[in-house]
Design an enzyme around this catalytic site. Structure first.
Site, mmCIF file in Angstrom:
data_model
loop_
_atom_site.group_PDB
_atom_site.id
_atom_site.type_symbol
_atom_site.label_atom_id
_atom_site.label_comp_id
_atom_site.label_asym_id
_atom_site.label_seq_id
_atom_site.Cartn_x
_atom_site.Cartn_y
_atom_site.Cartn_z
ATOM 1 C CD GLU A 116 36.949 34.594 23.542
ATOM 2 O OE1 GLU A 116 37.264 33.673 22.763
ATOM 3 O OE2 GLU A 116 36.094 34.466 24.434
ATOM 4 C CG HIS A 139 34.251 39.592 21.662
ATOM 5 N ND1 HIS A 139 32.964 39.181 21.391
ATOM 6 C CD2 HIS A 139 34.511 39.195 22.934
ATOM 7 C CE1 HIS A 139 32.472 38.568 22.460
ATOM 8 N NE2 HIS A 139 33.387 38.567 23.407
ATOM 9 C CG HIS A 141 30.278 40.923 26.442
ATOM 10 N ND1 HIS A 141 30.896 40.676 27.652
ATOM 11 C CD2 HIS A 141 30.894 40.107 25.542
ATOM 12 C CE1 HIS A 141 31.838 39.740 27.497
ATOM 13 N NE2 HIS A 141 31.869 39.401 26.219
ATOM 14 C CD GLU A 169 21.511 56.348 7.708
ATOM 15 O OE1 GLU A 169 22.497 56.206 8.426
ATOM 16 O OE2 GLU A 169 21.288 57.332 6.990
ATOM 17 C CG HIS A 210 29.917 35.442 24.582
ATOM 18 N ND1 HIS A 210 30.852 34.526 24.983
ATOM 19 C CD2 HIS A 210 30.551 36.643 24.662
ATOM 20 C CE1 HIS A 210 31.976 35.128 25.317
ATOM 21 N NE2 HIS A 210 31.813 36.421 25.126
#
Ligand code: 13P
Ligand code: ZN
Length: 271
Positions: A116, A139, A141, A169, A210
């Site tokens: 990525e 990144h 999951h 918040e 994803h």
């Protein structure tokens, strides 16, 4: 030269990957991190003239020429970073051609940076253009955020609004909201470009079905953004099958944003 295994940025990477793994956000090789480092700091630990090998990136990152990043390796497990940082992480510098990564340390088994990398470096470029202090892209999951993707619309106004409603918040932590991309094939320049486009506007971008991308000035800030979304998504998933009796009203969210002095997406509220 100091021992790189004692460098604060290695400690930060070890701690954050272990933490995220234990939260269940990074199963197997899921997730990746890129963290821009100061040349002067890296120079205390590494000979910056010693390029171990070069690796093509497959895209041009002109505004990042000469910049140094520590990046998780492709196929590598967050679970293993703590015990073997030199195999699971790498330090790369973007070469003068803008499209080659010069490996300065790491990927010790002959590996390379995350698949990525386009989404990461393109997001760095996009965030730096609006916030010169941005340093981190993460990144992962996260479980409830991902679950929410299957039962909630992927419209970014509606998605953000629901998250903001779930914890008092939220609107203060991510007043700029959450960008959302539909399901797309990952690991290529196309999803990288789409992510970067969203990153001009948002520090958080959901990749439909994803995972999520976050960007920030520090590891803590970036982790905190994702953690807050994930908490809100968890509350949503715990309550979405039950009758809602109470809610945080839009006027209350506006009150919060104004009291905390944050610039928020007014168009994401229904005032
Ligand atoms: P990498 O192992 O290449 O970092 O990929 C993991 C991932 O989460 C893909 O989106
Ligand atoms: Zn992923």
């Amino acid at each position: 030269m100091k021992n790189i295994l004692t460098a604060p940025f290695i400690t930060e990477m070890k701690e954050i990957t272990a933490n995220m793994y234990r939260l269940g956000w990074d199963e197997r090789n899921g997730g990746n991190i890129s963290y821009m480092l100061d040349e002067s700091v890296v120079g205390e630990y590494l000979d910056l003239n010693n390029v171990i090998r070069t690796i093509p990136t497959g895209f041009v990152a002109k505004s990042l020429i000469g910049k140094i990043f520590i990046v998780t390796g492709t196929g590598k497990y967050f679970r293993n970073v703590q015990s073997d940082p030199e195999t699971n992480l790498g330090i790369i510098r973007i070469a003068q051609d803008g499209t080659t990564a010069e490996l300065l340390w790491g990927y010790a088994d002959g590996g390379k940076f995350t698949s990525e990398l386009p989404a990461h470096l393109m997001s760095h470029m996009a965030r730096l253009s609006v916030d010169p202090e941005n340093r981190v892209v993460i990144h992962c999951h996260p479980t409830h955020t991902l679950a929410m993707n299957f039962v909630h619309t992927l419209d970014e106004k509606e998605f953000t609004h629901t998250l903001w409603e779930m914890c008092t918040e939220c609107i203060v932590v991510f007043p700029d909201g959450v960008g959302v991309l539909p399901w797309m094939l990952c690991g290529n320049n196309t999803i990288g470009e789409a992510t970067a486009k969203k990153m001009e506007e948002f520090r958080l971008v959901v990749w439909g079905m994803h995972g999520i991308y976050g960007a920030g000035k520090t590891i803590d800030e970036t982790f905190g953004l994702i953690e807050t979304v994930e908490k809100a998504a968890q509350i949503y998933m715990l309550t979405c099958n039950m009758p809602r009796i109470n809610t945080i009203k839009d006027s209350e969210m506006q009150e919060l944003a104004e009291a905390f002095g944050v610039t928020y997406r007014k168009d994401f509220l229904n005032l």
